[in-house]
Design a protein around this motif. Structure first.
Motif, PDB file in Angstrom:
ATOM      1  N   ARG A   1      20.213 -49.499  -2.953  1.00 19.12           N
ATOM      2  CA  ARG A   1      21.425 -50.186  -2.503  1.00 19.12           C
ATOM      3  C   ARG A   1      21.494 -51.609  -3.056  1.00 19.12           C
ATOM      4  NH1 ARG A   1      24.625 -48.302   1.575  1.00 19.12           N
ATOM      5  NH2 ARG A   1      24.007 -46.313   2.517  1.00 19.12           N
ATOM      6  N   LEU A   2      20.345 -52.282  -3.078  1.00 20.34           N
ATOM      7  CA  LEU A   2      20.299 -53.628  -3.646  1.00 20.34           C
ATOM      8  C   LEU A   2      20.674 -53.599  -5.123  1.00 20.34           C
ATOM      9  CD1 LEU A   2      19.505 -56.642  -3.452  1.00 20.34           C
ATOM     10  CD2 LEU A   2      17.160 -55.953  -4.003  1.00 20.34           C
ATOM     11  N   GLU A   3      20.159 -52.607  -5.837  1.00 21.70           N
ATOM     12  CA  GLU A   3      20.473 -52.475  -7.263  1.00 21.70           C
ATOM     13  C   GLU A   3      21.969 -52.279  -7.479  1.00 21.70           C
ATOM     14  OE1 GLU A   3      19.615 -49.236 -10.799  1.00 21.70           O
ATOM     15  OE2 GLU A   3      18.050 -49.613  -9.313  1.00 21.70           O
ATOM     16  N   ARG A   4      22.589 -51.454  -6.653  1.00 22.67           N
ATOM     17  CA  ARG A   4      24.026 -51.210  -6.779  1.00 22.67           C
ATOM     18  C   ARG A   4      24.831 -52.456  -6.465  1.00 22.67           C
ATOM     19  NH1 ARG A   4      24.005 -45.384  -3.606  1.00 22.67           N
ATOM     20  NH2 ARG A   4      23.222 -44.114  -5.352  1.00 22.67           N
ATOM     21  N   ALA A   5      24.323 -53.285  -5.530  1.00 19.64           N
ATOM     22  CA  ALA A   5      25.038 -54.505  -5.170  1.00 19.64           C
ATOM     23  C   ALA A   5      24.876 -55.594  -6.225  1.00 19.64           C
ATOM     24  CB  ALA A   5      24.536 -55.014  -3.813  1.00 19.64           C
ATOM     25  N   VAL A   6      23.670 -55.681  -6.819  1.00 16.20           N
ATOM     26  CA  VAL A   6      23.391 -56.759  -7.775  1.00 16.20           C
ATOM     27  C   VAL A   6      23.953 -56.440  -9.158  1.00 16.20           C
ATOM     28  CG1 VAL A   6      21.532 -58.021  -8.937  1.00 16.20           C
ATOM     29  CG2 VAL A   6      21.360 -57.520  -6.499  1.00 16.20           C
ATOM     30  N   VAL A   7      23.862 -55.172  -9.582  1.00 13.20           N
ATOM     31  CA  VAL A   7      24.355 -54.782 -10.917  1.00 13.20           C
ATOM     32  C   VAL A   7      25.405 -53.670 -10.760  1.00 13.20           C
ATOM     33  CG1 VAL A   7      22.394 -55.526 -12.299  1.00 13.20           C
ATOM     34  CG2 VAL A   7      22.284 -53.340 -11.146  1.00 13.20           C
ATOM     35  N   PRO A   8      26.573 -54.003 -10.200  1.00 17.86           N
ATOM     36  CA  PRO A   8      27.592 -52.966  -9.993  1.00 17.86           C
ATOM     37  C   PRO A   8      28.166 -52.427 -11.294  1.00 17.86           C
ATOM     38  CG  PRO A   8      28.493 -55.143  -9.497  1.00 17.86           C
ATOM     39  CD  PRO A   8      27.012 -55.322  -9.720  1.00 17.86           C
ATOM     40  N   TRP A   9      27.933 -53.152 -12.400  1.00 14.09           N
ATOM     41  CA  TRP A   9      28.483 -52.704 -13.684  1.00 14.09           C
ATOM     42  C   TRP A   9      27.635 -51.636 -14.351  1.00 14.09           C
ATOM     43  CZ3 TRP A   9      26.221 -57.502 -12.892  1.00 14.09           C
ATOM     44  CH2 TRP A   9      25.014 -57.716 -13.553  1.00 14.09           C
TER      45      TRP A   9
ATOM     46  N   LEU B   1      15.408 -54.060 -12.525  1.00 12.77           N
ATOM     47  CA  LEU B   1      15.439 -53.552 -11.156  1.00 12.77           C
ATOM     48  C   LEU B   1      14.879 -52.131 -11.063  1.00 12.77           C
ATOM     49  CD1 LEU B   1      18.864 -54.950  -9.900  1.00 12.77           C
ATOM     50  CD2 LEU B   1      16.564 -55.709  -9.292  1.00 12.77           C
ATOM     51  N   THR B   2      15.099 -51.337 -12.107  1.00 17.41           N
ATOM     52  CA  THR B   2      14.459 -50.016 -12.143  1.00 17.41           C
ATOM     53  C   THR B   2      12.942 -50.166 -12.169  1.00 17.41           C
ATOM     54  OG1 THR B   2      16.350 -49.035 -13.293  1.00 17.41           O
ATOM     55  CG2 THR B   2      14.248 -47.870 -13.443  1.00 17.41           C
ATOM     56  N   GLY B   3      12.460 -51.128 -12.959  1.00 13.25           N
ATOM     57  CA  GLY B   3      11.022 -51.405 -12.985  1.00 13.25           C
ATOM     58  C   GLY B   3      10.499 -51.868 -11.641  1.00 13.25           C
ATOM     59  N   VAL B   4      11.314 -52.637 -10.905  1.00 11.24           N
ATOM     60  CA  VAL B   4      10.910 -53.082  -9.569  1.00 11.24           C
ATOM     61  C   VAL B   4      10.760 -51.892  -8.633  1.00 11.24           C
ATOM     62  CG1 VAL B   4      11.672 -54.371  -7.536  1.00 11.24           C
ATOM     63  CG2 VAL B   4      11.888 -55.393  -9.800  1.00 11.24           C
ATOM     64  N   ARG B   5      11.707 -50.956  -8.698  1.00 13.86           N
ATOM     65  CA  ARG B   5      11.605 -49.744  -7.866  1.00 13.86           C
ATOM     66  C   ARG B   5      10.339 -48.952  -8.207  1.00 13.86           C
ATOM     67  NH1 ARG B   5      16.524 -46.088  -8.475  1.00 13.86           N
ATOM     68  NH2 ARG B   5      15.366 -44.893  -6.910  1.00 13.86           N
ATOM     69  N   LEU B   6      10.064 -48.826  -9.497  1.00 11.23           N
ATOM     70  CA  LEU B   6       8.846 -48.123  -9.909  1.00 11.23           C
ATOM     71  C   LEU B   6       7.599 -48.862  -9.431  1.00 11.23           C
ATOM     72  CD1 LEU B   6       9.785 -47.123 -13.572  1.00 11.23           C
ATOM     73  CD2 LEU B   6       9.595 -45.600 -11.596  1.00 11.23           C
ATOM     74  N   ALA B   7       7.633 -50.199  -9.510  1.00 10.16           N
ATOM     75  CA  ALA B   7       6.477 -50.987  -9.101  1.00 10.16           C
ATOM     76  C   ALA B   7       6.203 -50.845  -7.616  1.00 10.16           C
ATOM     77  CB  ALA B   7       6.703 -52.462  -9.455  1.00 10.16           C
ATOM     78  N   VAL B   8       7.256 -50.850  -6.810  1.00  7.04           N
ATOM     79  CA  VAL B   8       7.073 -50.667  -5.367  1.00  7.04           C
ATOM     80  C   VAL B   8       6.496 -49.287  -5.083  1.00  7.04           C
ATOM     81  CG1 VAL B   8       8.267 -50.499  -3.152  1.00  7.04           C
ATOM     82  CG2 VAL B   8       8.867 -52.316  -4.752  1.00  7.04           C
ATOM     83  N   GLY B   9       6.974 -48.268  -5.806  1.00  9.58           N
ATOM     84  CA  GLY B   9       6.427 -46.925  -5.634  1.00  9.58           C
ATOM     85  C   GLY B   9       4.961 -46.848  -6.015  1.00  9.58           C
ATOM     86  N   VAL B  10       4.594 -47.499  -7.115  1.00 11.70           N
ATOM     87  CA  VAL B  10       3.183 -47.499  -7.541  1.00 11.70           C
ATOM     88  C   VAL B  10       2.316 -48.241  -6.529  1.00 11.70           C
ATOM     89  CG1 VAL B  10       1.585 -48.329  -9.305  1.00 11.70           C
ATOM     90  CG2 VAL B  10       3.734 -47.261  -9.987  1.00 11.70           C
ATOM     91  N   ALA B  11       2.828 -49.377  -6.037  1.00 16.47           N
ATOM     92  CA  ALA B  11       2.072 -50.129  -5.032  1.00 16.47           C
ATOM     93  C   ALA B  11       1.897 -49.305  -3.760  1.00 16.47           C
ATOM     94  CB  ALA B  11       2.788 -51.446  -4.729  1.00 16.47           C
TER      95      ALA B  11
END
Length: 258
Positions: A246-254, A184-194
């Motif tokens: 927010r999605l990251e916090r909801a999907v991986v709360p641990w 999910l961190t990679g997804v955030r980076l990918a959206v930023g790069v895009a």
């Protein structure tokens, strides 16, 4: 209130410094327009003014919506392929040795380096824009997913196999949950790069589109509209990143707790 005070204070300080710089006369209004002119440009491109609708017949919201659709399609394709390749390369060492150098090579290329080639291959319509955004979004997700999968503790995998789990069970119940935070961190980076590649993607036939609007306005030294486009890209990027967080916090709360 305390959390909101600092961002609002920094915004106010920025506007005051901008106004003072514009009023100093060091640069002309063409180079550094005052905030009032940029606000007027924002209102003009967002509404129908003197019979002219927005910028080039399209309002600011519509320009942004078209660009976001391109990012959603291109970035979505790149992210999906990145996750798939990351899972495969993280679990199969030979595939990682085969593809990782090419992904690293692709990751180091600036979008403008291959956009002209995409235009030659795919024309000037939507295909090269979507392809460029997909290519830009692919490497960050592939690299982060590969690293996360390879870092899954072997003891967890062996324990799952000892309990009778199949290969698919191990991937679904052990590998994916363990790798998900970094993915999910990679997804955030990918959206930023895009998003940062958006103006490059809309260099050719980019109107309507927010990046195309910025490029077209720059051709005519229309600095207020250029700044409106830049601020719109930045603010919408902040909103999208906040939603992904927010999605990251909801999907991986641990994450950070275990």
């Amino acid at each position: 209130m305390r959390h909101a005070a600092l961002p609002l204070g920094s915004l106010l300080l920025f506007l005051v410094a901008w106004q003072l710089l514009a009023a100093s006369g060091t640069w002309s209004d063409t180079l550094v327009p005052p905030p009032a002119k940029v606000w007027d440009a924002f209102v003009t491109v967002s509404t129908t003014h003197d019979g002219v609708r927005g910028y080039n017949g399209t309002t600011l919201v519509e320009h942004l919506g078209i660009s976001l659709r391109r990012i959603a399609i291109g970035g979505g394709i790149g992210i999906a392929l990145g996750v798939l390749f990351g899972l495969l390369m993280g679990t199969v060492g030979r595939l990682r040795a085969l593809f990782e150098p090419w992904i690293t090579f692709l990751r180091t290329l600036p979008p403008l380096a291959y956009f002209s080639l995409l235009v030659i291959w795919l024309g000037i319509n939507e295909e090269p824009k979507v392809t460029l955004l997909a290519v830009a979004a692919f490497p960050p997700v592939a690299v982060s997913t590969t690293t996360a999968v390879a870092a899954v503790p072997k003891s967890l995998i062996e324990a799952a196999r000892a309990l009778g789990g199949s290969r698919w069970d191990v991937v679904r119940d052990v590998v994916v949950p363990s790798a998900l935070p970094e993915t999910l961190t990679g997804v955030r980076l990918a959206v930023g790069v895009a998003y940062s590649s958006l103006v490059a993607a809309e260099l050719v036939n980019g109107l309507p589109g927010i990046g195309g609007m910025v490029k077209d306005a720059a051709n005519y030294n229309n600095t207020p509209v250029v700044l409106v486009g830049i601020f719109t890209i930045g603010v919408s990027g902040l909103i999208i990143d906040g939603l992904l967080l927010r999605l990251e916090r909801a999907v991986v709360p641990w994450r950070g707790r275990a």
